[in-house]
Write a protein that holds these residues in place. Structure first.
Motif, mmCIF file in Angstrom:
data_model
loop_
_atom_site.group_PDB
_atom_site.id
_atom_site.type_symbol
_atom_site.label_atom_id
_atom_site.label_comp_id
_atom_site.label_asym_id
_atom_site.label_seq_id
_atom_site.Cartn_x
_atom_site.Cartn_y
_atom_site.Cartn_z
ATOM 1 N N SER A 99 1.150 -1.276 0.108
ATOM 2 C CA SER A 99 0.281 -0.172 -0.306
ATOM 3 C C SER A 99 0.832 1.273 -0.005
ATOM 4 O O SER A 99 0.522 2.665 -0.451
ATOM 5 N N TYR A 100 2.361 1.034 0.992
ATOM 6 C CA TYR A 100 2.894 2.322 0.918
ATOM 7 C C TYR A 100 3.265 2.951 -0.321
ATOM 8 O O TYR A 100 3.279 3.822 -0.891
ATOM 9 N N ASP A 122 1.189 3.928 -3.149
ATOM 10 C CA ASP A 122 0.048 4.875 -2.418
ATOM 11 C C ASP A 122 1.106 6.156 -2.783
ATOM 12 O O ASP A 122 0.949 6.944 -3.314
ATOM 13 N N GLU A 123 2.935 6.123 -3.083
ATOM 14 C CA GLU A 123 3.979 7.032 -2.866
ATOM 15 C C GLU A 123 4.053 6.808 -4.616
ATOM 16 O O GLU A 123 4.472 8.005 -4.782
ATOM 17 N N TYR A 172 1.994 6.314 -7.019
ATOM 18 C CA TYR A 172 0.507 7.855 -7.358
ATOM 19 C C TYR A 172 0.767 9.110 -6.969
ATOM 20 O O TYR A 172 0.713 9.863 -7.636
ATOM 21 N N LYS A 173 1.186 9.570 -5.720
ATOM 22 C CA LYS A 173 1.397 11.292 -5.636
ATOM 23 C C LYS A 173 2.459 11.335 -6.411
ATOM 24 O O LYS A 173 1.986 12.830 -6.049
#
Length: 590
Positions: free
Chosen positions: A561-562, A565-566, A568-569
């Motif tokens: 998940s980390y 998410d990173e 995508y950011k």
């Protein structure tokens, strides 16, 4: 003395000729004495007494020969070819006739009168144009002001970075005659009326992709940010309202006044500048604001030149564009908008995932070479354009294998990522692999099929045992220090610029093999070249971000998940910074 002749052309009328003399004086003072210069001042109505004042310069400058060329007779001889007479009566259009009027010249300089030249004009002339139609410098207004950049791309179809300023041109007269550029210009006049920069628009349309780019020190426009120190400037162009005889102390006006003072018209020019009132300046600014209104009108036209040009786009490709819009509205991001070729199941013994066999190594090496040759040909033909690769140091500093992620928008975008890998990674130490779909491996015939099966590809499979081999192969490849490209969006949407929501697969591979993820995001700009479907070929900027490493204190699920998410950011940040807009979808997506 060198007997080479440097032809120089001005075009002006009785009102502007005094400024022509200022520019000419600057040229004469700074030009090399090793060349002969033939200066032609194209005109239709300059008074005889003014001509005589300027022609006196012939007596004092042995290597400069100046004449006034009245183009009235020539224009009358071609008048019947023009759809609208007004077009060929304007001095700005005179440059279009130079090649035909002067067949003795293979190339020539055209220069606007609102200029001063600080460099040696022979250096500008001696650029080798090869097969290019003109040598020129970028137009700063189109580069620095989004409104003008949008105008040239939407209305003329020329990329704003590839739009030149026509105030100083090195014209390839030989090619102009051979390719009948004047005839093309006349035909284009009958097709479309460019109302904003007029002749400059026509020239850019006629010469697109055939421009020899000359360092912008040769056309430093007094507009926006000036990027050159004064001692590096070769020519100053006082454009728009920034003219010293209107704004006496405008930027770099001291050079204009330096040369104006040496002309017979200095007192007249100075008197005009002193008498130019604030009301006059307000009127100029009102005209400028009116031009901005005109620019907006042209941008919003449904029948602009470029819209007419592309109206015959491939309907099948148009349907795909519409389908992408619909899928975004419905939030169907993981679904493809184009049908995959029919597939079959890949059997376990079909794929040498780690490329261990000698035959696999030979085929892979040959496939990579063929792919590179194919890409080079596309680049040469303006079918594939890499504008810039940013962040290659993020590959050079890798100490392990890595997953590279990338947005997926074109069947050939993996070639772009491969070029980025070659630019940044140690290609002797690390190999580049790419994950592909089962159907891509099994169903493509011919050359593309050869690349799909042999260019270090890692096909997914619907066969359980084959997938076991796939997972084992990726793990070993990553642990051995190589790079694997994965598209975490899952779907490919043609020329879609936004990052789509990500799937977990790529990040699972990274966590399992304890390697970083290197996010790559490719941004696009329309080029001035149309593809076979009638759409602009895209110019790619490849952004390679810093590696994201799994954290030891996190569980596998937390790290997946980390990393996702990173990733995508980072993509979102690049998108918003590059396109200067917030990332918004037409559906409800978190």
């Amino acid at each position: 003395m060198n007997t080479q002749v440097v032809p120089i052309f001005f075009a002006c009328d009785d009102n502007f000729v005094k400024y022509t003399l200022v520019s000419l004086t600057s040229i004469m003072e700074n030009a090399s004495k090793d060349f002969n210069y033939e200066v032609h001042i194209l005109n239709t109505n300059i008074s005889e007494n003014i001509k005589q004042e300027i022609l006196k310069l012939n007596d004092d400058n042995g290597n400069f020969k100046i004449d006034f060329s009245d183009v009235t007779k020539y224009l009358d001889s071609v008048a019947d070819k023009f759809p609208v007479r007004d077009y060929y009566s304007k001095t700005t259009y005179f440059r279009m006739f130079i090649a035909e009027m002067y067949p003795e010249y293979d190339k020539a300089i055209y220069i606007d009168s609102d200029t001063v030249v600080l460099g040696d004009i022979s250096e500008f002339y001696n650029h080798d144009l090869k097969e290019c139609l003109v040598g020129a410098c970028n137009e700063q207004a189109m580069l620095q002001e989004k409104l003008y950049g949008d105008y040239v791309e939407i209305v003329t179809g020329v990329n704003s970075r590839l739009y030149f300023n026509a105030g100083l041109l090195l014209i390839n007269c030989r090619k102009f005659r051979e390719e009948k550029i004047l005839e093309q210009f006349i035909k284009l006049l009958d097709v479309y009326n460019f109302r904003v920069t007029q002749d400059e628009d026509y020239l850019n349309v006629l010469c697109k992709d055939r421009v020899f780019w000359i360092d912008n020190s040769w056309n430093v426009e007094i507009f926006g940010k000036i990027k050159y120190p004064e001692d590096k400037i070769n020519m100053i162009h006082y454009m728009m309202w920034n003219k010293p005889w209107k704004v006496k102390d405008c930027t770099l006006s001291k050079y204009f006044w330096k040369y104006a003072e040496k002309t017979v018209f200095y007192k007249d020019i100075l008197a005009f500048a002193d008498s130019y009132t604030e009301e006059d300046k307000k009127r100029d600014m009102a005209q400028f604001e009116g031009m901005n209104v005109l620019v907006n009108e042209e941008i919003n036209r449904k029948d602009s030149y470029w819209q007419l040009k592309i109206k015959d786009r491939n309907p099948e490709r148009m349907a795909i564009v519409k389908k992408i819009e619909q899928y975004e509205k419905e939030g169907r991001f993981i679904e493809d908008v184009e049908e995959d070729p029919p597939s079959r199941m890949i059997e376990p013994d079909e794929v040498d995932y780690e490329c261990k066999k000698l035959s696999s190594k030979i085929k892979a090496s040959w496939a990579v070479r063929c792919a590179r040759k194919f890409v080079n040909k596309m680049i040469k033909n303006n079918q594939f354009c890499i504008k810039e690769i940013i962040g290659t140091e993020n590959l050079k500093n890798l100490e392990s294998g890595a997953i590279m992620t990338c947005n997926h928008f074109n069947a050939f975008d993996s070639f772009a990522v491969h070029l980025a890998y070659e630019a940044g990674a140690d290609t002797k130490k690390r190999k580049f692999f790419r994950v592909i779909r089962e159907g891509n491996f099994t169903s493509y015939p011919g050359f593309y099929g050869f690349l799909m099966r042999n260019c270090r590809t890692l096909p997914l499979s619907s066969n359980h045992k084959t997938m076991h081999n796939f997972l084992t192969g990726i793990d070993n490849i990553l642990r051995n220090g190589h790079i694997v490209l994965v598209y975490p969006e899952q779907s490919m949407w043609w020329n879609y610029r936004k990052p789509k929501p990500l799937q977990t697969g790529a990040f699972k591979f990274a966590v399992k093999s304890k390697v970083p993820v290197v996010p790559v995001f490719i941004t696009m700009e329309n080029s001035s070249t149309l593809d076979t479907d009638g759409f602009p070929v895209q110019e790619y900027t490849i952004h390679i971000s810093k590696p994201i490493y799994p954290k030891e204190e996190k569980s596998s699920a937390e790290n997946i998940s980390y990393l996702m998410d990173e990733n995508y950011k980072i993509w979102k940040e690049i998108y918003e910074k590059s396109y200067k807009t917030s990332l918004k979808y037409t559906c409800d997506v978190q």
